[in-house]
Design a protein around this motif. Sequence first.
Motif, PDB file in Angstrom:
ATOM      1  N   LEU A 156      -6.332   0.135   9.184  1.00  0.00           N
ATOM      2  CA  LEU A 156      -7.387  -0.073   8.172  1.00  0.00           C
ATOM      3  C   LEU A 156      -7.292  -1.655   7.868  1.00  0.00           C
ATOM      4  CD1 LEU A 156      -8.984   0.910   5.974  1.00  0.00           C
ATOM      5  CD2 LEU A 156      -6.937   1.027   4.655  1.00  0.00           C
TER       6      LEU A 156
ATOM      7  N   GLU B 167       3.090   7.178  11.571  1.00  0.00           N
ATOM      8  CA  GLU B 167       1.466   7.398  11.776  1.00  0.00           C
ATOM      9  C   GLU B 167       0.685   6.895  10.470  1.00  0.00           C
ATOM     10  OE1 GLU B 167       1.816   7.982  15.272  1.00  0.00           O
ATOM     11  OE2 GLU B 167      -0.418   8.298  14.450  1.00  0.00           O
ATOM     12  N   LEU B 168       1.608   7.158   9.544  1.00  0.00           N
ATOM     13  CA  LEU B 168       0.973   6.498   8.311  1.00  0.00           C
ATOM     14  C   LEU B 168       0.863   4.947   8.249  1.00  0.00           C
ATOM     15  CD1 LEU B 168       0.009   6.770   5.361  1.00  0.00           C
ATOM     16  CD2 LEU B 168       2.015   6.901   4.547  1.00  0.00           C
TER      17      LEU B 168
ATOM     18  N   GLN C  49       4.544  14.490   0.669  1.00  0.00           N
ATOM     19  CA  GLN C  49       4.311  13.179   0.257  1.00  0.00           C
ATOM     20  C   GLN C  49       3.360  12.491   1.218  1.00  0.00           C
ATOM     21  OE1 GLN C  49       7.192  10.330  -0.168  1.00  0.00           O
ATOM     22  NE2 GLN C  49       7.150  10.254  -2.359  1.00  0.00           N
TER      23      GLN C  49
ATOM     24  N   ALA D   9      10.308  14.906  12.132  1.00  0.00           N
ATOM     25  CA  ALA D   9       8.792  15.138  11.522  1.00  0.00           C
ATOM     26  C   ALA D   9       8.573  14.026  10.525  1.00  0.00           C
ATOM     27  CB  ALA D   9       8.807  16.444  11.012  1.00  0.00           C
ATOM     28  N   VAL D  10       9.365  13.858   9.597  1.00  0.00           N
ATOM     29  CA  VAL D  10       9.207  12.783   8.476  1.00  0.00           C
ATOM     30  C   VAL D  10       8.875  11.400   9.276  1.00  0.00           C
ATOM     31  CG1 VAL D  10      10.210  11.616   6.644  1.00  0.00           C
ATOM     32  CG2 VAL D  10      10.211  14.028   6.767  1.00  0.00           C
TER      33      VAL D  10
ATOM     34  N   PRO E 264      11.970   6.230   4.419  1.00  0.00           N
ATOM     35  CA  PRO E 264      12.056   7.700   4.174  1.00  0.00           C
ATOM     36  C   PRO E 264      13.507   8.366   3.609  1.00  0.00           C
ATOM     37  CG  PRO E 264      11.063   7.459   6.324  1.00  0.00           C
ATOM     38  CD  PRO E 264      11.662   6.256   5.842  1.00  0.00           C
TER      39      PRO E 264
ATOM     40  N   GLU F   6       5.621  11.254  10.914  1.00  0.00           N
ATOM     41  CA  GLU F   6       4.498  11.068   9.738  1.00  0.00           C
ATOM     42  C   GLU F   6       4.484   9.610   9.136  1.00  0.00           C
ATOM     43  OE1 GLU F   6       2.371  14.155  10.138  1.00  0.00           O
ATOM     44  OE2 GLU F   6       2.225  13.461   8.180  1.00  0.00           O
ATOM     45  N   HIS F   7       5.669   9.350   8.811  1.00  0.00           N
ATOM     46  CA  HIS F   7       5.764   7.875   8.241  1.00  0.00           C
ATOM     47  C   HIS F   7       5.244   6.886   9.193  1.00  0.00           C
ATOM     48  CE1 HIS F   7       7.754   4.947   5.615  1.00  0.00           C
ATOM     49  NE2 HIS F   7       7.781   4.316   6.575  1.00  0.00           N
TER      50      HIS F   7
ATOM     51  N   ILE G  16       0.775  -1.229   0.053  1.00  0.00           N
ATOM     52  CA  ILE G  16      -0.091  -0.057  -0.180  1.00  0.00           C
ATOM     53  C   ILE G  16       1.059   1.408   0.042  1.00  0.00           C
ATOM     54  CG2 ILE G  16      -1.690   1.487   1.482  1.00  0.00           C
ATOM     55  CD1 ILE G  16      -2.825  -1.210   2.129  1.00  0.00           C
TER      56      ILE G  16
ATOM     57  N   GLU H  39       9.155  15.267   1.462  1.00  0.00           N
ATOM     58  CA  GLU H  39       8.801  13.946   2.080  1.00  0.00           C
ATOM     59  C   GLU H  39       7.503  14.262   2.649  1.00  0.00           C
ATOM     60  OE1 GLU H  39      11.986  11.554   2.826  1.00  0.00           O
ATOM     61  OE2 GLU H  39      10.539   9.764   2.489  1.00  0.00           O
ATOM     62  N   LEU H  40       7.749  15.693   3.623  1.00  0.00           N
ATOM     63  CA  LEU H  40       6.166  15.661   4.448  1.00  0.00           C
ATOM     64  C   LEU H  40       5.131  15.970   3.696  1.00  0.00           C
ATOM     65  CD1 LEU H  40       7.891  18.103   7.117  1.00  0.00           C
ATOM     66  CD2 LEU H  40       6.751  15.809   7.506  1.00  0.00           C
TER      67      LEU H  40
ATOM     68  N   GLU I 181      -1.840   3.596  10.590  1.00  0.00           N
ATOM     69  CA  GLU I 181      -3.051   3.806  10.036  1.00  0.00           C
ATOM     70  C   GLU I 181      -3.637   2.796   9.171  1.00  0.00           C
ATOM     71  OE1 GLU I 181      -3.313   7.958   8.473  1.00  0.00           O
ATOM     72  OE2 GLU I 181      -3.346   8.832  10.618  1.00  0.00           O
ATOM     73  N   ILE I 182      -2.575   2.544   8.208  1.00  0.00           N
ATOM     74  CA  ILE I 182      -2.807   1.320   7.391  1.00  0.00           C
ATOM     75  C   ILE I 182      -2.864  -0.050   8.105  1.00  0.00           C
ATOM     76  CG2 ILE I 182      -1.759  -0.158   5.497  1.00  0.00           C
ATOM     77  CD1 ILE I 182       0.122   2.543   4.559  1.00  0.00           C
TER      78      ILE I 182
ATOM     79  N   LEU J 163       0.917   4.226  -2.759  1.00  0.00           N
ATOM     80  CA  LEU J 163       0.821   5.631  -2.431  1.00  0.00           C
ATOM     81  C   LEU J 163       1.974   6.485  -2.770  1.00  0.00           C
ATOM     82  CD1 LEU J 163      -0.884   5.125   1.234  1.00  0.00           C
ATOM     83  CD2 LEU J 163      -1.824   6.185  -1.006  1.00  0.00           C
ATOM     84  N   GLY J 164       2.910   5.881  -3.526  1.00  0.00           N
ATOM     85  CA  GLY J 164       4.126   6.604  -3.847  1.00  0.00           C
ATOM     86  C   GLY J 164       5.075   7.081  -2.562  1.00  0.00           C
ATOM     87  N   VAL J 165       4.954   6.396  -1.548  1.00  0.00           N
ATOM     88  CA  VAL J 165       5.683   6.878  -0.300  1.00  0.00           C
ATOM     89  C   VAL J 165       6.908   5.767  -0.182  1.00  0.00           C
ATOM     90  CG1 VAL J 165       5.645   6.634   2.359  1.00  0.00           C
ATOM     91  CG2 VAL J 165       3.821   7.491   1.036  1.00  0.00           C
ATOM     92  N   ASN J 166       8.123   6.408  -0.032  1.00  0.00           N
ATOM     93  CA  ASN J 166       9.203   5.573   0.156  1.00  0.00           C
ATOM     94  C   ASN J 166       9.002   4.742   1.289  1.00  0.00           C
ATOM     95  OD1 ASN J 166      10.442   6.993  -1.942  1.00  0.00           O
ATOM     96  ND2 ASN J 166      11.007   8.534  -0.610  1.00  0.00           N
TER      97      ASN J 166
END
Lengths: 420, 219
Positions: free
Chosen positions: A333, A325-326, B210, A318-319, A312, A322-323, A302, B207-208, A329-330, A306-309
Amino acid sequence: MAFPARYVYALTGGLAPLMPSIDTSQLKRRPPSDEKITWQWLPFTNSARKDNLQLYHWVRVVNGVPPTGDYSFAKYNKSVDIVRYTDEEYEKYLTDPTWTKEETDQLFDLCERFDLRFIIIADRFSLSRTVEELKDRYYSVSRAILLARAPSSGDVSGHPLVKEPYNVSQEIDRKRALSMVLSQTKQQERKDAEVLAEAKRITESRMAARGVEESTLHVASNAGPEMAETATNVDGTVSPSSNAQLASVAVAPSSSVMAENASTLASLRMLRVYLRTYALEQMVQAASSTAGLRTIKRVEQILQDLGVNLKPRVPTKAVCAEHLELRKEILTLLNLQKQLQYKEAEGSSFRDGSYTEMPGTPKRSHSHRDQDGTFVPDSMSFGGERAGRRDQKRKGPGRLSEAPSSPAHKRPRKLKASDL
Amino acid sequence: MSKPEDTEKKILNKKLKDVEISIPIVYGNISFWLGKKANEYQSHKWTVYVRGATNEDLGVVIKRAVFQLHSSFNNPTRVVESPPFELSEAGWGEFEIAITLYFHSDVCDKPLNLYHHLKLYPEDESGPMSTKKPVVVESYDEIVFPEPSEGFFARVQSHPAVTLPRLPAGFTLPPPVPVEDASKRKRGDTKDHPLSQWFMNFSEADELLQLAAARQQSW
């Protein structure tokens, strides 16, 4: 130049061979010419035999003198030294309510005759006794005699019989466990390997931080009651139910996952210095610890869609947050999807039990992109758009209690008529 | 009997919880094909390095860097005692380089390991080899000190190589330590480094964006 011929060197590029060529003159080792060798058909005896059987065989005779010495294979006739008791000793030390003297005598005769090959002894024993019983009797008698005959107990304390007495119940358990392991199906083996790999990952990340004691994690096999000890750790969060039946699904981040997070943070702090990428790896592992391998692969798929590395490219604080958390969430789901599937399956089979309402070929259950580019995982249909949708992996009624996501189905297969 | 210096040391050694100091770094290699000057054993000249992500001087935190090269190199353990932490060599092979960073005593007594796979040959093998255009592989990462000592904090709090988080409420900054006159020391930053034109840019903004977009996708 001797063999090989010159043109061979040309073939090999003119370089000398790396291996020294064998000096062929050495191959046929000729015996020194002053010896006269004849072969004669002569009789022989074997000291390992109790009778005086005389057989014949070819013998290499040098200069008319036959070789001396015993038959060359006689030295292999080894036997076990069995301790035999006297009747007096039996009366004094060796009586046992479950064994008669005749039986014990017979046992020892067989042991001597068959060199402690207990399988054979059990077979030949007149009364039906298990191998463990026979071993137990033999070893306890031998041990008792040893202790009785020793001038002091200190003399024999080093003897293996004394140091490590035969333990019947332990042996029975051990053999049972062994046969269970040997008779595991490939499926169970794979499941066990998965769980053990995860457990290893978890303990390794813990050990990296603690760096003190080893913690061993044994997981109960699916087949039966193997010894199951959970790792001793500060939080005690690794629950035995993480011997993941993939069916045991956590919906929202359960308390065990939250605690995992906290303990990962704690272990990171103990490192005193670490790389951000390492920290992210640990946090991702902790968050996915209750997920099976297949779920993790789906998460990664997934992310890619989504085009996410997957890792990262610029892992700042911060990145990374976010990563993480993403990913969580997946995971949530996917867990919810699974729960939904189970509930739907349960509900519908109770409702009508017929399969006439099958929709068209169900699509693959992992997400794909819709035509207009918005991301639509097709298995998500809370709104009931696919009214009669069945769990395609289910085989039939009465099997709902089993984990539908059995590892036998590596990829979800299309429903066939033969399934009904 | 404790002297005033001891008490001061104790204060400086006190660990600051909830304050994380992180150093953004970039590490990797740049390699040039030697072209005509190449021979069987040395087809490329390369430099492996660890630099500040914004090219600031890492010497404020790192005391020395040890590059462990392939055993076929003479003295494969190369120690770099001062910034810029880099090592140049010539060779033909690609291999993993272990980089061990040792920190100043008030920073951390444990070293940190990085691993970089030396890359000499371009991904796209079809193009012509050029001695002017190098192969560049860089990785971004951050060195995190979760519980820095007060002394460390005081020393680096205003240094551009160091990232401090938003400080918790009620946090009183320790008095800043006067920094050595920078002009006296040799320059350790990489802003005007001869290879700096090849350095890659790492912006977290992309990246953020994205990630934010991904999280907002309609499920």
